[in-house]
Write a protein that holds these residues in place. Structure first.
Motif, PDB file in Angstrom:
ATOM      1  N   HIS A  75      52.574  26.876  15.740  1.00  0.00           N
ATOM      2  CA  HIS A  75      51.572  26.900  16.028  1.00  0.00           C
ATOM      3  C   HIS A  75      51.075  27.460  17.308  1.00  0.00           C
ATOM      4  O   HIS A  75      49.923  27.777  17.575  1.00  0.00           O
ATOM      5  N   GLY A  76      51.957  27.934  17.931  1.00  0.00           N
ATOM      6  CA  GLY A  76      51.483  28.831  19.239  1.00  0.00           C
ATOM      7  C   GLY A  76      51.006  28.207  20.340  1.00  0.00           C
ATOM      8  O   GLY A  76      50.374  27.037  20.181  1.00  0.00           O
ATOM      9  N   ARG A  77      51.106  28.731  21.495  1.00  0.00           N
ATOM     10  CA  ARG A  77      50.235  28.146  22.591  1.00  0.00           C
ATOM     11  C   ARG A  77      50.229  29.505  23.563  1.00  0.00           C
ATOM     12  O   ARG A  77      50.703  30.240  23.577  1.00  0.00           O
ATOM     13  N   VAL A  78      49.176  29.197  24.731  1.00  0.00           N
ATOM     14  CA  VAL A  78      49.292  29.908  25.895  1.00  0.00           C
ATOM     15  C   VAL A  78      49.380  29.018  27.015  1.00  0.00           C
ATOM     16  O   VAL A  78      48.315  28.082  27.140  1.00  0.00           O
ATOM     17  N   GLU A  79      50.267  29.415  28.009  1.00  0.00           N
ATOM     18  CA  GLU A  79      50.263  28.692  29.250  1.00  0.00           C
ATOM     19  C   GLU A  79      49.427  29.471  30.602  1.00  0.00           C
ATOM     20  O   GLU A  79      49.749  30.431  30.539  1.00  0.00           O
ATOM     21  N   ILE A  80      48.733  28.685  30.927  1.00  0.00           N
ATOM     22  CA  ILE A  80      47.816  29.362  32.061  1.00  0.00           C
ATOM     23  C   ILE A  80      48.376  28.892  33.305  1.00  0.00           C
ATOM     24  O   ILE A  80      48.366  27.880  33.550  1.00  0.00           O
ATOM     25  N   HIS A  81      48.625  29.820  34.288  1.00  0.00           N
ATOM     26  CA  HIS A  81      48.804  29.474  35.774  1.00  0.00           C
ATOM     27  C   HIS A  81      47.774  30.088  36.810  1.00  0.00           C
ATOM     28  O   HIS A  81      47.484  31.265  36.464  1.00  0.00           O
ATOM     29  N   LEU A  82      47.204  29.247  37.410  1.00  0.00           N
ATOM     30  CA  LEU A  82      46.037  29.789  38.405  1.00  0.00           C
ATOM     31  C   LEU A  82      46.603  29.732  39.899  1.00  0.00           C
ATOM     32  O   LEU A  82      47.153  28.824  40.173  1.00  0.00           O
ATOM     33  N   TYR A  83      46.179  30.717  40.487  1.00  0.00           N
ATOM     34  CA  TYR A  83      46.781  30.812  42.039  1.00  0.00           C
ATOM     35  C   TYR A  83      45.310  31.550  42.892  1.00  0.00           C
ATOM     36  O   TYR A  83      44.722  32.264  42.345  1.00  0.00           O
ATOM     37  N   GLU A  84      45.398  31.039  43.903  1.00  0.00           N
ATOM     38  CA  GLU A  84      44.064  31.513  44.848  1.00  0.00           C
ATOM     39  C   GLU A  84      44.683  32.695  45.505  1.00  0.00           C
ATOM     40  O   GLU A  84      45.862  32.782  45.829  1.00  0.00           O
ATOM     41  N   MET A  85      43.891  33.788  45.758  1.00  0.00           N
ATOM     42  CA  MET A  85      44.205  35.031  46.425  1.00  0.00           C
ATOM     43  C   MET A  85      43.932  34.699  47.801  1.00  0.00           C
ATOM     44  O   MET A  85      43.060  33.894  48.236  1.00  0.00           O
ATOM     45  N   PRO A  86      44.591  35.327  48.948  1.00  0.00           N
ATOM     46  CA  PRO A  86      45.717  36.225  48.674  1.00  0.00           C
ATOM     47  C   PRO A  86      47.104  35.436  48.103  1.00  0.00           C
ATOM     48  O   PRO A  86      47.298  34.391  48.596  1.00  0.00           O
ATOM     49  N   LEU A  87      47.774  36.323  47.370  1.00  0.00           N
ATOM     50  CA  LEU A  87      48.982  35.666  46.756  1.00  0.00           C
ATOM     51  C   LEU A  87      50.206  35.507  47.832  1.00  0.00           C
ATOM     52  O   LEU A  87      50.076  36.537  48.719  1.00  0.00           O
ATOM     53  N   ARG A  88      50.995  34.473  48.109  1.00  0.00           N
ATOM     54  CA  ARG A  88      52.034  34.318  49.099  1.00  0.00           C
ATOM     55  C   ARG A  88      53.316  34.564  48.293  1.00  0.00           C
ATOM     56  O   ARG A  88      54.389  34.811  48.889  1.00  0.00           O
ATOM     57  N   ARG A  89      53.336  34.369  46.977  1.00  0.00           N
ATOM     58  CA  ARG A  89      54.559  34.522  46.128  1.00  0.00           C
ATOM     59  C   ARG A  89      54.162  35.231  44.853  1.00  0.00           C
ATOM     60  O   ARG A  89      52.891  35.302  44.349  1.00  0.00           O
ATOM     61  N   CYS A  90      54.979  35.979  44.277  1.00  0.00           N
ATOM     62  CA  CYS A  90      54.864  36.726  43.009  1.00  0.00           C
ATOM     63  C   CYS A  90      54.685  35.687  41.940  1.00  0.00           C
ATOM     64  O   CYS A  90      55.506  34.887  41.854  1.00  0.00           O
ATOM     65  N   PRO A  91      53.776  35.791  41.127  1.00  0.00           N
ATOM     66  CA  PRO A  91      53.498  34.920  40.357  1.00  0.00           C
ATOM     67  C   PRO A  91      54.308  35.009  38.888  1.00  0.00           C
ATOM     68  O   PRO A  91      54.500  34.036  38.140  1.00  0.00           O
ATOM     69  N   LEU A  92      55.336  36.060  38.864  1.00  0.00           N
ATOM     70  CA  LEU A  92      56.316  35.988  37.826  1.00  0.00           C
ATOM     71  C   LEU A  92      57.728  35.535  38.375  1.00  0.00           C
ATOM     72  O   LEU A  92      58.253  34.864  37.643  1.00  0.00           O
ATOM     73  N   CYS A  93      58.187  36.249  39.511  1.00  0.00           N
ATOM     74  CA  CYS A  93      59.369  35.825  39.858  1.00  0.00           C
ATOM     75  C   CYS A  93      59.188  34.792  41.039  1.00  0.00           C
ATOM     76  O   CYS A  93      60.395  34.294  41.403  1.00  0.00           O
ATOM     77  N   HIS A  94      58.220  34.421  41.637  1.00  0.00           N
ATOM     78  CA  HIS A  94      58.096  33.574  42.631  1.00  0.00           C
ATOM     79  C   HIS A  94      58.760  33.920  43.922  1.00  0.00           C
ATOM     80  O   HIS A  94      59.078  33.142  44.861  1.00  0.00           O
ATOM     81  N   THR A  95      58.894  35.359  44.077  1.00  0.00           N
ATOM     82  CA  THR A  95      59.611  35.614  45.422  1.00  0.00           C
ATOM     83  C   THR A  95      58.425  35.767  46.399  1.00  0.00           C
ATOM     84  O   THR A  95      57.484  36.346  46.063  1.00  0.00           O
ATOM     85  N   PRO A  96      58.839  35.422  47.693  1.00  0.00           N
ATOM     86  CA  PRO A  96      57.724  35.539  48.728  1.00  0.00           C
ATOM     87  C   PRO A  96      57.297  36.897  48.884  1.00  0.00           C
ATOM     88  O   PRO A  96      58.053  37.779  49.012  1.00  0.00           O
ATOM     89  N   PHE A  97      55.799  37.235  49.223  1.00  0.00           N
ATOM     90  CA  PHE A  97      55.526  38.250  49.775  1.00  0.00           C
ATOM     91  C   PHE A  97      55.618  38.451  51.149  1.00  0.00           C
ATOM     92  O   PHE A  97      55.481  37.168  51.925  1.00  0.00           O
ATOM     93  N   ALA A  98      55.797  39.665  51.810  1.00  0.00           N
ATOM     94  CA  ALA A  98      55.949  39.961  53.253  1.00  0.00           C
ATOM     95  C   ALA A  98      54.471  39.450  53.696  1.00  0.00           C
ATOM     96  O   ALA A  98      53.582  39.903  53.084  1.00  0.00           O
ATOM     97  N   PRO A  99      54.193  38.847  54.889  1.00  0.00           N
ATOM     98  CA  PRO A  99      53.000  38.453  55.278  1.00  0.00           C
ATOM     99  C   PRO A  99      52.062  39.784  55.610  1.00  0.00           C
ATOM    100  O   PRO A  99      50.915  39.686  55.275  1.00  0.00           O
ATOM    101  N   GLU A 100      52.742  40.721  56.085  1.00  0.00           N
ATOM    102  CA  GLU A 100      51.862  42.156  56.294  1.00  0.00           C
ATOM    103  C   GLU A 100      51.510  42.793  55.037  1.00  0.00           C
ATOM    104  O   GLU A 100      50.445  43.578  55.021  1.00  0.00           O
ATOM    105  N   ASN A 101      51.851  42.283  53.733  1.00  0.00           N
ATOM    106  CA  ASN A 101      51.292  42.849  52.578  1.00  0.00           C
ATOM    107  C   ASN A 101      50.236  41.971  51.972  1.00  0.00           C
ATOM    108  O   ASN A 101      49.454  42.293  50.911  1.00  0.00           O
ATOM    109  N   ASN A 102      49.637  41.127  52.654  1.00  0.00           N
ATOM    110  CA  ASN A 102      48.413  40.383  52.116  1.00  0.00           C
ATOM    111  C   ASN A 102      47.368  40.316  52.799  1.00  0.00           C
ATOM    112  O   ASN A 102      47.013  40.769  53.839  1.00  0.00           O
TER     113      ASN A 102
END
Length: 166
Positions: free
Chosen positions: A139-166
């Motif tokens: 039947h198929g499906r779509v899973e949605i993940h919503l995040y507020e910007m700026p991101l603190r983690r990569c939405p794919l691998c969840h690795t934290p971003f360095a603070p200076e990159n936000n």
């Protein structure tokens, strides 16, 4: 995370009717199905469930299942960012069969339906849009993940971003 039915392709979502472009019967049915879905808890962007220390996810209080729909919760609840809030939206698409499909053809029906259901005010708030093809499911499906910007983690691998990159 929100789990939606697999959307119609953009090629089937819109139709020409008497010189006007309108949402097709299939598109209106999809939009109505999205509005009728019960809300689910959206994980906070700082701590996706996959990266929480062991046992932490179970320690968070879970509320009783809500009987309100996404459309009914379109007020200032936890699901809708403040006016002008910037968001990142990640879609995992689980197609219903092995036919060739263009991933970009399912984005607009999903985005429009989520906006119509009151998940966010306008799809122009989306600054980052990721769509990933996953395995075929019945039947198929779509899973949605919503995040507020700026991101603190990569939405794919969840690795934290360095603070200076936000």
């Amino acid at each position: 995370m929100l789990t939606l039915p697999y959307p119609p392709s953009i090629n089937h979502y819109w139709r020409n009717f008497r010189g006007r472009v309108v949402i097709s019967r299939e598109g209106r049915a999809f939009r109505k199905n999205v509005q009728a879905l019960p809300p689910e808890e959206t994980p906070p962007p700082e701590a996706p469930p996959e990266t929480l220390p062991e046992g932490t996810a179970d320690a968070t209080p879970h509320s009783a299942p809500s009987t309100t729909t996404l459309a009914q919760r379109s007020g200032n609840g936890p699901r809708k960012p403040p006016a002008g809030g910037r968001i990142a939206l990640c879609m995992d698409a689980f197609p219903p069969d092995r036919r060739r499909r263009d991933l970009d053809n399912i984005q607009k029906p999903v985005l429009d339906s989520l906006e119509h259901a009151g998940v966010y005010e306008d799809d122009s708030q989306i600054d980052l849009l990721l769509t990933r093809r996953c395995e075929v499911t019945k039947h198929g499906r779509v899973e949605i993940h919503l995040y507020e910007m700026p991101l603190r983690r990569c939405p794919l691998c969840h690795t934290p971003f360095a603070p200076e990159n936000n």
